[in-house]
Design an enzyme around this catalytic site. Sequence first.
Site, PDB file in Angstrom:
ATOM      1  N   GLU A 132      35.095 -43.259   3.914  1.00 40.21           N
ATOM      2  CA  GLU A 132      33.658 -43.035   3.823  1.00 40.21           C
ATOM      3  C   GLU A 132      33.365 -41.724   3.094  1.00 40.21           C
ATOM      4  O   GLU A 132      32.468 -41.655   2.251  1.00 40.21           O
ATOM      5  CB  GLU A 132      33.051 -43.013   5.219  1.00 40.21           C
ATOM      6  CG  GLU A 132      33.176 -44.326   5.967  1.00 40.21           C
ATOM      7  CD  GLU A 132      32.885 -44.219   7.445  1.00 40.21           C
ATOM      8  OE1 GLU A 132      32.504 -45.237   8.041  1.00 40.21           O
ATOM      9  OE2 GLU A 132      33.059 -43.117   8.021  1.00 40.21           O
ATOM     10  N   GLY A 174      29.741 -52.748  11.866  1.00 34.55           N
ATOM     11  CA  GLY A 174      29.808 -54.197  11.939  1.00 34.55           C
ATOM     12  C   GLY A 174      28.414 -54.779  12.072  1.00 34.55           C
ATOM     13  O   GLY A 174      27.551 -54.221  12.749  1.00 34.55           O
ATOM     14  N   MET A 192      30.861 -46.750  16.090  1.00 31.41           N
ATOM     15  CA  MET A 192      31.576 -45.975  17.095  1.00 31.41           C
ATOM     16  C   MET A 192      31.121 -44.513  17.183  1.00 31.41           C
ATOM     17  O   MET A 192      31.734 -43.737  17.918  1.00 31.41           O
ATOM     18  CB  MET A 192      33.085 -46.040  16.826  1.00 31.41           C
ATOM     19  CG  MET A 192      33.652 -47.454  16.920  1.00 31.41           C
ATOM     20  SD  MET A 192      35.417 -47.570  16.542  1.00 31.41           S
ATOM     21  CE  MET A 192      36.126 -46.688  17.946  1.00 31.41           C
ATOM     22  N   GLU A 193      30.070 -44.138  16.446  1.00 34.70           N
ATOM     23  CA  GLU A 193      29.692 -42.722  16.430  1.00 34.70           C
ATOM     24  C   GLU A 193      28.196 -42.435  16.534  1.00 34.70           C
ATOM     25  O   GLU A 193      27.800 -41.366  17.022  1.00 34.70           O
ATOM     26  CB  GLU A 193      30.203 -42.041  15.143  1.00 34.70           C
ATOM     27  CG  GLU A 193      31.692 -41.976  14.993  1.00 34.70           C
ATOM     28  CD  GLU A 193      32.288 -43.218  14.385  1.00 34.70           C
ATOM     29  OE1 GLU A 193      33.462 -43.518  14.658  1.00 34.70           O
ATOM     30  OE2 GLU A 193      31.568 -43.923  13.629  1.00 34.70           O
ATOM     31  N   ASP A 223      31.581 -55.789   7.894  1.00 32.05           N
ATOM     32  CA  ASP A 223      32.151 -57.020   8.425  1.00 32.05           C
ATOM     33  C   ASP A 223      31.175 -57.654   9.406  1.00 32.05           C
ATOM     34  O   ASP A 223      30.217 -57.013   9.829  1.00 32.05           O
ATOM     35  CB  ASP A 223      33.495 -56.746   9.119  1.00 32.05           C
ATOM     36  CG  ASP A 223      33.376 -55.709  10.225  1.00 32.05           C
ATOM     37  OD1 ASP A 223      33.552 -56.088  11.387  1.00 32.05           O
ATOM     38  OD2 ASP A 223      33.121 -54.522   9.940  1.00 32.05           O
TER      39      ASP A 223
END
Length: 225
Positions: free
Chosen positions: A12, A78, A167-168, A191
């Site tokens: 990223e 996602g 996740m963050e 995804d």
Amino acid sequence: MTIGIIVAMSKELNLLLPLLNEPSTKTIDGFKFHIGSIGGKTIVAMQCGIGKVNAAIGTITMIKNFKVDLIINSGVAGGADSSVNVMDIVIGEKVAYHDVYCGPESIIGAVQGLPLYYLPGLNITECIAQQPHIHFGLICSGDQFIDTAEQLAKIKTAFPQAKAVDMESAAIAQTCYLYNTDFISIRVISDSPGAGHDNAQQYSDFWAEAPEHTFAVVNKLIQSI
């Protein structure tokens, strides 16, 4: 104005760094900060690492050392809704945890004593126009890579309006809330968990195909502030 940009992974960061003008680096407490400018604003970019603890520590380090006015959390996520496709962008009108539960007197997703949803401190729809590939909605975060229909269904049961999972974002948002700093989360969909295909392969293919312009919305936001 000083704007911080936080990403989790080197892949990223490599998409982000070409946006910076005249970059320099500074290492603090093991984190490397990339300092430059975009659109006349001072930019401080960093890779915090994957997960909520890394995100929170990185955010605190950035806030305390650079006195940023706004933190943008950018990176991949996602897809969590049929309206969202790979390479689309989800901008968090609000973010929440999908893996927090503090007991029967608490709301699923809320850390006790803190809000369920964290809201950005600026009107993002005034900064970024609605486009077919840009979605505004809920981003849910947790310390899991979501890659099965069962995992996603559990999240959607508690948060049916979720557009993306990562996740963050919520950890960064909570830290900014506690430190009275504005934030916004902008995620590119890599995804589609549970969509009846090999999600891990789709995620891998994304990185092979991902064009740098997927992060151009960050540039556009900064230019419009």
